[in-house]
Scaffold this motif. Structure first.
Motif, mmCIF file in Angstrom:
data_model
loop_
_atom_site.group_PDB
_atom_site.id
_atom_site.type_symbol
_atom_site.label_atom_id
_atom_site.label_comp_id
_atom_site.label_asym_id
_atom_site.label_seq_id
_atom_site.Cartn_x
_atom_site.Cartn_y
_atom_site.Cartn_z
ATOM 1 N N ASP A 113 30.821 -55.631 -73.360
ATOM 2 C CA ASP A 113 31.244 -54.301 -73.815
ATOM 3 C C ASP A 113 30.654 -53.178 -72.973
ATOM 4 O O ASP A 113 31.230 -52.091 -72.883
ATOM 5 C CB ASP A 113 30.850 -54.083 -75.278
ATOM 6 C CG ASP A 113 31.726 -54.850 -76.256
ATOM 7 O OD1 ASP A 113 32.736 -55.448 -75.831
ATOM 8 O OD2 ASP A 113 31.394 -54.861 -77.467
ATOM 9 N N ALA A 114 29.512 -53.411 -72.336
ATOM 10 C CA ALA A 114 28.878 -52.367 -71.520
ATOM 11 C C ALA A 114 29.789 -51.897 -70.393
ATOM 12 O O ALA A 114 29.686 -50.757 -69.940
ATOM 13 C CB ALA A 114 27.547 -52.866 -70.960
ATOM 14 N N SER A 115 30.712 -52.747 -69.967
ATOM 15 C CA SER A 115 31.639 -52.343 -68.904
ATOM 16 C C SER A 115 32.540 -51.195 -69.352
ATOM 17 O O SER A 115 33.082 -50.471 -68.526
ATOM 18 C CB SER A 115 32.477 -53.535 -68.444
ATOM 19 O OG SER A 115 33.332 -53.966 -69.489
ATOM 20 N N MET A 116 32.656 -51.004 -70.655
ATOM 21 C CA MET A 116 33.496 -49.925 -71.175
ATOM 22 C C MET A 116 32.865 -48.558 -70.990
ATOM 23 O O MET A 116 33.505 -47.540 -71.226
ATOM 24 C CB MET A 116 33.819 -50.173 -72.641
ATOM 25 C CG MET A 116 34.653 -51.405 -72.815
ATOM 26 S SD MET A 116 35.083 -51.690 -74.508
ATOM 27 C CE MET A 116 35.765 -53.332 -74.360
ATOM 28 N N LEU A 117 31.624 -48.522 -70.552
ATOM 29 C CA LEU A 117 30.962 -47.242 -70.294
ATOM 30 C C LEU A 117 31.200 -46.750 -68.868
ATOM 31 O O LEU A 117 30.573 -45.788 -68.436
ATOM 32 C CB LEU A 117 29.463 -47.351 -70.585
ATOM 33 C CG LEU A 117 29.118 -47.467 -72.070
ATOM 34 C CD1 LEU A 117 27.648 -47.815 -72.254
ATOM 35 C CD2 LEU A 117 29.461 -46.180 -72.801
ATOM 36 N N SER A 118 32.113 -47.370 -68.156
ATOM 37 C CA SER A 118 32.406 -46.943 -66.783
ATOM 38 C C SER A 118 32.866 -45.490 -66.730
ATOM 39 O O SER A 118 32.642 -44.803 -65.737
ATOM 40 C CB SER A 118 33.457 -47.850 -66.145
ATOM 41 O OG SER A 118 34.691 -47.759 -66.853
ATOM 42 N N GLY A 119 33.485 -45.006 -67.800
ATOM 43 C CA GLY A 119 33.956 -43.627 -67.852
ATOM 44 C C GLY A 119 32.844 -42.595 -67.805
ATOM 45 O O GLY A 119 33.093 -41.413 -67.544
ATOM 46 N N VAL A 120 31.603 -43.022 -68.031
ATOM 47 C CA VAL A 120 30.459 -42.106 -67.965
ATOM 48 C C VAL A 120 30.351 -41.498 -66.564
ATOM 49 O O VAL A 120 29.852 -40.388 -66.406
ATOM 50 C CB VAL A 120 29.154 -42.837 -68.371
ATOM 51 C CG1 VAL A 120 27.922 -42.014 -68.057
ATOM 52 C CG2 VAL A 120 29.192 -43.191 -69.844
ATOM 53 N N ALA A 121 30.859 -42.191 -65.564
ATOM 54 C CA ALA A 121 30.804 -41.691 -64.185
ATOM 55 C C ALA A 121 31.464 -40.318 -64.058
ATOM 56 O O ALA A 121 31.098 -39.536 -63.186
ATOM 57 C CB ALA A 121 31.469 -42.690 -63.240
ATOM 58 N N LYS A 122 32.395 -40.017 -64.937
ATOM 59 C CA LYS A 122 33.083 -38.716 -64.907
ATOM 60 C C LYS A 122 32.208 -37.591 -65.467
ATOM 61 O O LYS A 122 32.557 -36.423 -65.351
ATOM 62 C CB LYS A 122 34.376 -38.795 -65.720
ATOM 63 C CG LYS A 122 35.378 -39.778 -65.171
ATOM 64 C CD LYS A 122 36.558 -39.907 -66.115
ATOM 65 C CE LYS A 122 37.448 -41.052 -65.695
ATOM 66 N NZ LYS A 122 38.449 -41.385 -66.718
ATOM 67 N N PHE A 123 31.095 -37.968 -66.096
ATOM 68 C CA PHE A 123 30.203 -37.003 -66.739
ATOM 69 C C PHE A 123 28.777 -37.233 -66.253
ATOM 70 O O PHE A 123 27.963 -37.868 -66.953
ATOM 71 C CB PHE A 123 30.284 -37.147 -68.267
ATOM 72 C CG PHE A 123 31.681 -37.075 -68.791
ATOM 73 C CD1 PHE A 123 32.307 -35.857 -68.992
ATOM 74 C CD2 PHE A 123 32.394 -38.242 -69.058
ATOM 75 C CE1 PHE A 123 33.597 -35.785 -69.472
ATOM 76 C CE2 PHE A 123 33.687 -38.197 -69.533
ATOM 77 C CZ PHE A 123 34.302 -36.961 -69.736
ATOM 78 N N PRO A 124 28.428 -36.738 -65.073
ATOM 79 C CA PRO A 124 27.111 -37.013 -64.477
ATOM 80 C C PRO A 124 25.924 -36.717 -65.386
ATOM 81 O O PRO A 124 24.910 -37.419 -65.324
ATOM 82 C CB PRO A 124 27.092 -36.124 -63.233
ATOM 83 C CG PRO A 124 28.530 -35.923 -62.889
ATOM 84 C CD PRO A 124 29.260 -35.909 -64.203
ATOM 85 N N ALA A 125 26.029 -35.740 -66.243
ATOM 86 C CA ALA A 125 24.916 -35.409 -67.138
ATOM 87 C C ALA A 125 24.650 -36.514 -68.149
ATOM 88 O O ALA A 125 23.559 -36.600 -68.713
ATOM 89 C CB ALA A 125 25.202 -34.102 -67.867
ATOM 90 N N ARG A 126 25.626 -37.382 -68.377
ATOM 91 C CA ARG A 126 25.477 -38.463 -69.367
ATOM 92 C C ARG A 126 25.009 -39.783 -68.758
ATOM 93 O O ARG A 126 24.735 -40.735 -69.479
ATOM 94 C CB ARG A 126 26.807 -38.698 -70.096
ATOM 95 C CG ARG A 126 27.394 -37.501 -70.802
ATOM 96 C CD ARG A 126 26.469 -36.806 -71.791
ATOM 97 N NE ARG A 126 25.940 -37.593 -72.864
ATOM 98 C CZ ARG A 126 26.460 -37.703 -74.068
ATOM 99 N NH1 ARG A 126 27.552 -37.055 -74.380
ATOM 100 N NH2 ARG A 126 25.875 -38.452 -74.986
#
Length: 157
Positions: A113-126
């Protein structure tokens, strides 16, 4: 599946891990305890590992306080590394770090499931929120003989 439905599924899984984190709490017996603080946002994780003589993560638990991304990532991380060797966990941690920075990785399936956090790349502060638990794991792997580690993430990390 349409992209918006897939995005909604990913969001739902992330929210589920945040609301009902896996391996949340403490261990009766642990080999290592790591507390890591992100002073930028105030997230704190306390990670406990039970590692056997062969370097296998037999059990893992976490608690602390953090945002939904931090909590979900910690929950997903525990699922991904339990039952793995320290070397395998180190490889997964490196892959996760690359993933949330927008890089292509080969271990995406192993991250679960951790692979689903790939979208965090769009939000550098996160990114620091998503990687807090993984950095705590890295500290444990890098210092296998230390039973208790307390640190603060530095700004350049």
């Amino acid at each position: 599946m349409a992209l918006s439905k897939l995005d909604n599924l990913y969001r739902q899984i992330i929210l589920d891990h945040s609301s009902h984190p896996h391996h949340h709490g403490t261990l009766d017996q642990s080999s290592q305890q790591i507390e890591l603080n992100n002073p930028t946002c105030g997230d704190v994780i306390h990670l406990e590992l039970a590692i056997d003589d062969q370097g296998l993560i037999q059990d893992i638990a976490f608690h602390g306080h953090g945002c939904s991304i931090s909590t979900a990532s910690a929950s997903m991380m525990t699922d991904a590394v339990i039952g793995k060797t320290l070397e395998q966990a180190k490889e997964l941690s490196a892959a996760f770090s690359e993933l949330v920075q927008g890089q292509e990785i080969t271990l995406e399936d192993e991250l679960g499931d951790a692979s689903m956090l790939s979208g965090v790349a769009k939000f550098p502060a996160r990114i620091k929120c998503a990687t807090l638990a993984w950095k705590a794991l890295d500290k444990a792997i890098a210092n296998p003989t230390e039973t208790k580690i307390t640190e603060e993430i530095k700004h350049e990390e």
